[in-house]
Enzyme design. Structure first.
Site, PDB file in Angstrom:
ATOM      1  N   HIS A 114     -11.394   8.583   6.050  1.00 38.17           N
ATOM      2  CA  HIS A 114     -10.810   8.702   4.711  1.00 38.17           C
ATOM      3  C   HIS A 114      -9.329   9.069   4.801  1.00 38.17           C
ATOM      4  O   HIS A 114      -8.475   8.427   4.189  1.00 38.17           O
ATOM      5  CB  HIS A 114     -11.588   9.763   3.926  1.00 38.17           C
ATOM      6  CG  HIS A 114     -11.048  10.059   2.567  1.00 38.17           C
ATOM      7  ND1 HIS A 114     -11.717   9.719   1.409  1.00 38.17           N
ATOM      8  CD2 HIS A 114      -9.913  10.687   2.160  1.00 38.17           C
ATOM      9  CE1 HIS A 114     -11.003  10.096   0.361  1.00 38.17           C
ATOM     10  NE2 HIS A 114      -9.908  10.709   0.794  1.00 38.17           N
ATOM     11  N   GLU A 115      -9.034  10.109   5.595  1.00 40.26           N
ATOM     12  CA  GLU A 115      -7.648  10.555   5.722  1.00 40.26           C
ATOM     13  C   GLU A 115      -6.804   9.528   6.479  1.00 40.26           C
ATOM     14  O   GLU A 115      -5.637   9.305   6.159  1.00 40.26           O
ATOM     15  CB  GLU A 115      -7.602  11.910   6.430  1.00 40.26           C
ATOM     16  CG  GLU A 115      -8.425  13.017   5.781  1.00 40.26           C
ATOM     17  CD  GLU A 115      -7.925  13.429   4.404  1.00 40.26           C
ATOM     18  OE1 GLU A 115      -6.960  12.821   3.891  1.00 40.26           O
ATOM     19  OE2 GLU A 115      -8.506  14.360   3.832  1.00 40.26           O
ATOM     20  N   HIS A 168      -5.650   6.828   4.093  1.00 41.70           N
ATOM     21  CA  HIS A 168      -4.461   7.249   3.344  1.00 41.70           C
ATOM     22  C   HIS A 168      -3.209   7.076   4.202  1.00 41.70           C
ATOM     23  O   HIS A 168      -2.187   6.547   3.751  1.00 41.70           O
ATOM     24  CB  HIS A 168      -4.575   8.722   2.943  1.00 41.70           C
ATOM     25  CG  HIS A 168      -5.497   8.990   1.803  1.00 41.70           C
ATOM     26  ND1 HIS A 168      -5.419   8.324   0.601  1.00 41.70           N
ATOM     27  CD2 HIS A 168      -6.519   9.886   1.669  1.00 41.70           C
ATOM     28  CE1 HIS A 168      -6.348   8.791  -0.222  1.00 41.70           C
ATOM     29  NE2 HIS A 168      -7.030   9.736   0.403  1.00 41.70           N
TER      30      HIS A 168
END
Length: 267
Positions: free
Chosen positions: A58-59, A62
């Site tokens: 997820h990170e 980004h």
């Protein structure tokens, strides 16, 4: 010449992430093998390691989207190595979400990586950076549930089936919560570039408390019911039953004893 954005050390996968992936694989094998004496413990490690892997992805989503949008600083910060220890909010991004999984069986959104927004031009790029994280959770949920919606669960051991279902449900809850248009969450980050300057300034002070507000709202029975109904409908669309998820959660909480499977799950 090697820049900060292209330096190989800034893109090399972290041994920490590799260890997490190895733990997920090893515990998944133990669940699949049906070692009765360790099944519950194996499900626990499979789900927790899988959940942390998803948080790292997820990170990373980004960060890599921000890199392509113009913020080359994310490389030097170590965000592209998938190392959870490199995130600016390790407590919010990793520790707290894992605690909530253990205590309540909900995929709590983590804290975002620090993006230098001033380096990025264009509102669409800012929106895509915010959307990349929840999209990764949604994609992970799709992969985990693929055996369900492809009707390929015939030879899958029940315990592994339940573990997949529970881990997929965590991804769905994380995607739902992250996409809420609340300051501090990714859903608001998608909308923020399109708001007026005055609206952004008014919302800014609430960003640090957005996640707390959402968590508090989930304690309201009516809100909680709507949220879990939405999660349940999507899981059913993916051909994952409530029993699959419920038994997965029971196996995950191995310290309470393994569940009594009195009802045969639907195929």
């Amino acid at each position: 010449m090697t820049s900060a954005a292209t330096h190989p050390d800034h893109h090399r996968i972290s041994p920490v992430f590799l260890a997490l992936a190895a733990t997920m694989a090893a515990s998944g094998w133990a669940v699949w093998s049906g070692l009765a004496e360790v099944t519950g413990v194996a499900v626990f490690f499979f789900v927790v390691s899988g959940w942390i892997v998803s948080l790292c992805l997820h990170e990373y989503a980004h960060a890599v989207t921000a890199l392509r949008g113009g913020d080359i600083s994310v490389a030097a910060k170590g965000y592209l190595t998938l190392n959870p220890l490199k995130y600016t909010h390790a407590m919010l991004s990793i520790v707290l979400p894992v605690v909530f999984v253990v205590l309540g069986g909900i995929g709590l959104p983590g804290g975002a990586v620090y993006i230098e927004r001033g380096r990025i031009k264009g509102r669409w790029k800012h929106s895509l950076i915010s959307a990349a994280g929840p999209a990764t959770n949604a994609l992970f949920a799709g992969v985990l549930t693929a055996p369900f919606w492809l009707d390929a669960m015939g030879n899958v051991p029940f315990a592994f089936r339940y573990a997949l279902a529970f881990l997929a449900m965590l991804q769905v809850t994380a995607a739902f919560l992250n996409l809420l248009p609340v300051p501090g969450l990714d859903g608001y980050g998608v909308l923020e570039p399109w708001l007026s300057h005055a609206a952004r300034r008014q919302a800014e002070p609430f960003a640090p408390f957005g996640l707390l507000v959402v968590f508090g709202c989930l304690w309201i029975p009516a809100v909680n019911g709507v949220f879990w109904d939405a999660v349940g409908h999507l899981m059913h669309f993916l051909n994952v039953s409530d029993l699959d998820v419920s038994y997965g959660y029971d196996y995950f909480r191995f310290w309470q004893g393994e569940p009594e499977l009195s009802v045969t799950p639907r195929q």
